[in-house]
Design an enzyme around this catalytic site. Structure first.
Site, PDB file in Angstrom:
ATOM      1  N   LYS A 138      25.493  45.469  20.769  1.00 32.25           N
ATOM      2  CA  LYS A 138      25.758  43.978  21.248  1.00 32.25           C
ATOM      3  C   LYS A 138      27.402  43.704  21.347  1.00 32.25           C
ATOM      4  O   LYS A 138      27.990  43.905  20.156  1.00 32.25           O
ATOM      5  CB  LYS A 138      25.088  42.853  20.579  1.00 32.25           C
ATOM      6  CG  LYS A 138      25.232  41.711  21.066  1.00 32.25           C
ATOM      7  CD  LYS A 138      24.100  40.713  20.389  1.00 32.25           C
ATOM      8  CE  LYS A 138      24.210  39.062  20.740  1.00 32.25           C
ATOM      9  NZ  LYS A 138      23.253  38.275  19.818  1.00 32.25           N
ATOM     10  N   SER A 198      20.127  35.702  22.373  1.00 33.54           N
ATOM     11  CA  SER A 198      21.040  35.988  23.112  1.00 33.54           C
ATOM     12  C   SER A 198      21.209  37.552  23.148  1.00 33.54           C
ATOM     13  O   SER A 198      22.350  38.097  23.963  1.00 33.54           O
ATOM     14  CB  SER A 198      22.406  35.355  22.315  1.00 33.54           C
ATOM     15  OG  SER A 198      22.632  35.995  21.375  1.00 33.54           O
ATOM     16  N   SER A 253      17.903  35.475  18.163  1.00 32.88           N
ATOM     17  CA  SER A 253      18.203  36.363  19.192  1.00 32.88           C
ATOM     18  C   SER A 253      18.179  37.844  19.233  1.00 32.88           C
ATOM     19  O   SER A 253      18.466  38.334  20.208  1.00 32.88           O
ATOM     20  CB  SER A 253      19.862  36.159  19.202  1.00 32.88           C
ATOM     21  OG  SER A 253      20.126  34.796  19.884  1.00 32.88           O
TER      22      SER A 253
END
Ligand code: GLN
Length: 471
Positions: free
Chosen positions: A73, A148, A172
């Site tokens: 990420k 997210s 997330s």
């Protein structure tokens, strides 16, 4: 799509090499560009790493993750590459070092293939808050993959990396895992070093893997967990072999079902799907009982007060002077600060900075921030009490399956409510895992969440692995 186990047997039989696997993943990334899951791809570097791993395999010196191809990420540092956090303000910022989790993956011979798209500074539940465009759900591109860590979830689901490292501040990792139909593990707070992870809410943030199987997440956790001198909040507790605890039955396992997590907000089909798994566990000898977590109703409010407070403080460092975007032509220092931040940050990030600054302001500190801290303690005590009687808890991961893009963008409160079952684990610092649990009528994945005691990832992984392998 191949699990790491499948990869290991391919490598052992000579059916593939780390380099051929890396090529396959790079081709998949290329084919699925329209999903917008990646913000950067390290094709050449990954090939180089893969060749080195193949050499080590031949020499018999390869590490435990040889053959695993990982995406990261874009909120964690990978040396020499941009770390945008999905934000315009860091669009050009290049990481000067590797995050500890990334360094440990490398050392174990995983190949790092690229960085995944995300909600700006990990604030969001749909990956629509990225400054670089939304991520699309594979199979129904009109929908969101959750957030997210939506880019990471899609990278795993669509075969663009074996696993992905995401971060979970309020859900997330687990919520996008649930929306896309993969496994997502949020370890105990302090289990994994946050060094090199760009901070959102420091007392909540945890790095965790997204993967096709619980076993793969366990293999990753084995490598990334453990104390790090560079993060004083990383715990000094011993790290067990998380894969050794798998492949066990659930006889005698005491599982709690918190009644507050099966409220009216829950989509009916999700209730049914989770209930079926609970019945399956009971049929295999698990001891199921209802438990109560009385302060559940306050989790969303508490999370959004405390997480925004921490965020407003953490994000003060983006002032145009030290990091990233600086506006051109400002006539004074104050104008440079103001315009750099106004132009660099997106709407959701600004909303949170304002909310967080407000709850920390002298006049409101006691009414909001201090009160929030007290309620956080009560929420943690709810779990402490429940864990006196049970070994783990089963809940749905999210009240709904993947929603349509745009559906909640004008209504932040609705967006925040998609974390109603996940934020509690971050408030309490306990580990949680989301695993696939069938699909709804429209074929959209349903997620089941297992929550455990602090530093007892072994139990939730064991239950997850059992459910996964027993249909
Ligand atoms: N969706 C939650 C939020 O917007 C959680 C985000 C996260 O875990 N990073 O804050």
């Amino acid at each position: 799509m191949k699990s790491f186990d499948a990869i290991k047997s391919e490598l052992a039989s000579g059916a593939s090499t780390c380099e051929s696997l890396t090529r396959e993943y790079l081709e998949a990334i290329d084919r699925a560009k329209h999903l917008n899951a990646f913000l950067s791809v390290f094709a050449e570097e990954a090939h180089g790493q893969a060749r080195a791993v193949d050499r080590k395999i031949r020499e018999g010196t390869a590490g435990p993750l040889a053959g695993m191809v990982v995406s990261i990420k874009d909120v964690m540092c990978v040396k020499g590459h941009r770390v945008t956090c999905g934000s315009k303000i860091l669009e050009e910022f290049v990481a000067p070092y590797d995050a500890t989790a990334v360094a440990r993956l490398r050392k174990a011979d995983a190949v790092i293939i690229g960085k995944t798209n995300m909600d700006e500074f990990a604030m969001g539940s749909s990956t629509e808050n990225s400054a670089f465009g939304r991520v699309k759900l594979p199979g129904d591109e009109s929908r969101v993959p959750g957030g997210s860590s939506g880019g990471s979830a899609v990278a795993v689901k669509a075969g663009m990396s074996t696993v992905s490292l995401g971060t979970d501040t309020g859900g997330s990792v687990r919520q996008p895992a649930s929306f896309t139909g993969v496994v997502g593990l949020k370890p105990t707070y302090g289990r994994v070093s946050r060094y090199g992870l760009v901070a959102f809410a420091s007392s909540f943030d945890q790095i965790g893997p997204l993967s096709l199987t619980a076993r793969d997440s366990a293999a990753v956790l084995n490598v990334i967990a453990g104390h790090d001198d560079r993060d004083s909040t990383s715990a000094t507790v011993p790290v067990p072999d998380f894969t050794a605890g798998l492949n066990k039955d659930v006889k005698g396992l005491r599982i709690g079902v918190p009644k507050e997590y099966f409220d009216d907000a829950l989509q009916e089909e999700i209730r049914g799907a989770v209930q079926k798994k609970i019945d399956l566990l009971r049929n295999h000898g698990a001891v199921i009982s209802e438990v109560t977590l009385p302060h559940t109703a306050y989790t969303i409010a508490t999370y959004y007060i405390l997480a925004t407070a921490e965020a407003s403080s953490n994000l003060a460092r983006y002032d145009g002077a030290r990091y990233g975007y600086r506006v051109k032509g400002a006539k004074s220092l104050t104008e440079m600060y103001t315009r750099s931040r106004s132009e660099g940050f997106g709407g959701e990030v600004k909303r949170r900075i304002m909310l967080g600054t407000y709850v920390l302001s002298a006049g409101y500190y006691d009414a909001y921030y201090r009160k929030g801290q007290k309620v956080r303690r009560l929420i943690k005590e709810d779990f402490d009490n429940a864990f006196l009687r049970v070994d783990c808890l089963i809940t749905p991961t999210s009240p709904s399956t993947a929603f349509k893009a745009g559906e909640k963008m004008d209504d932040p409160l609705q967006m925040y409510l998609s974390d109603v079952y996940t934020t509690s684990a971050n408030l309490a610092g306990i580990p949680g895992i989301s695993i696939p649990c069938g699909t709804d009528r429209q074929g959209l994945p349903i997620g089941l969440q297992i929550l455990g005691k602090q530093f007892d990832e072994e139990t939730i992984l064991r239950a997850a692995d059992f459910l996964e392998t027993s249909g």
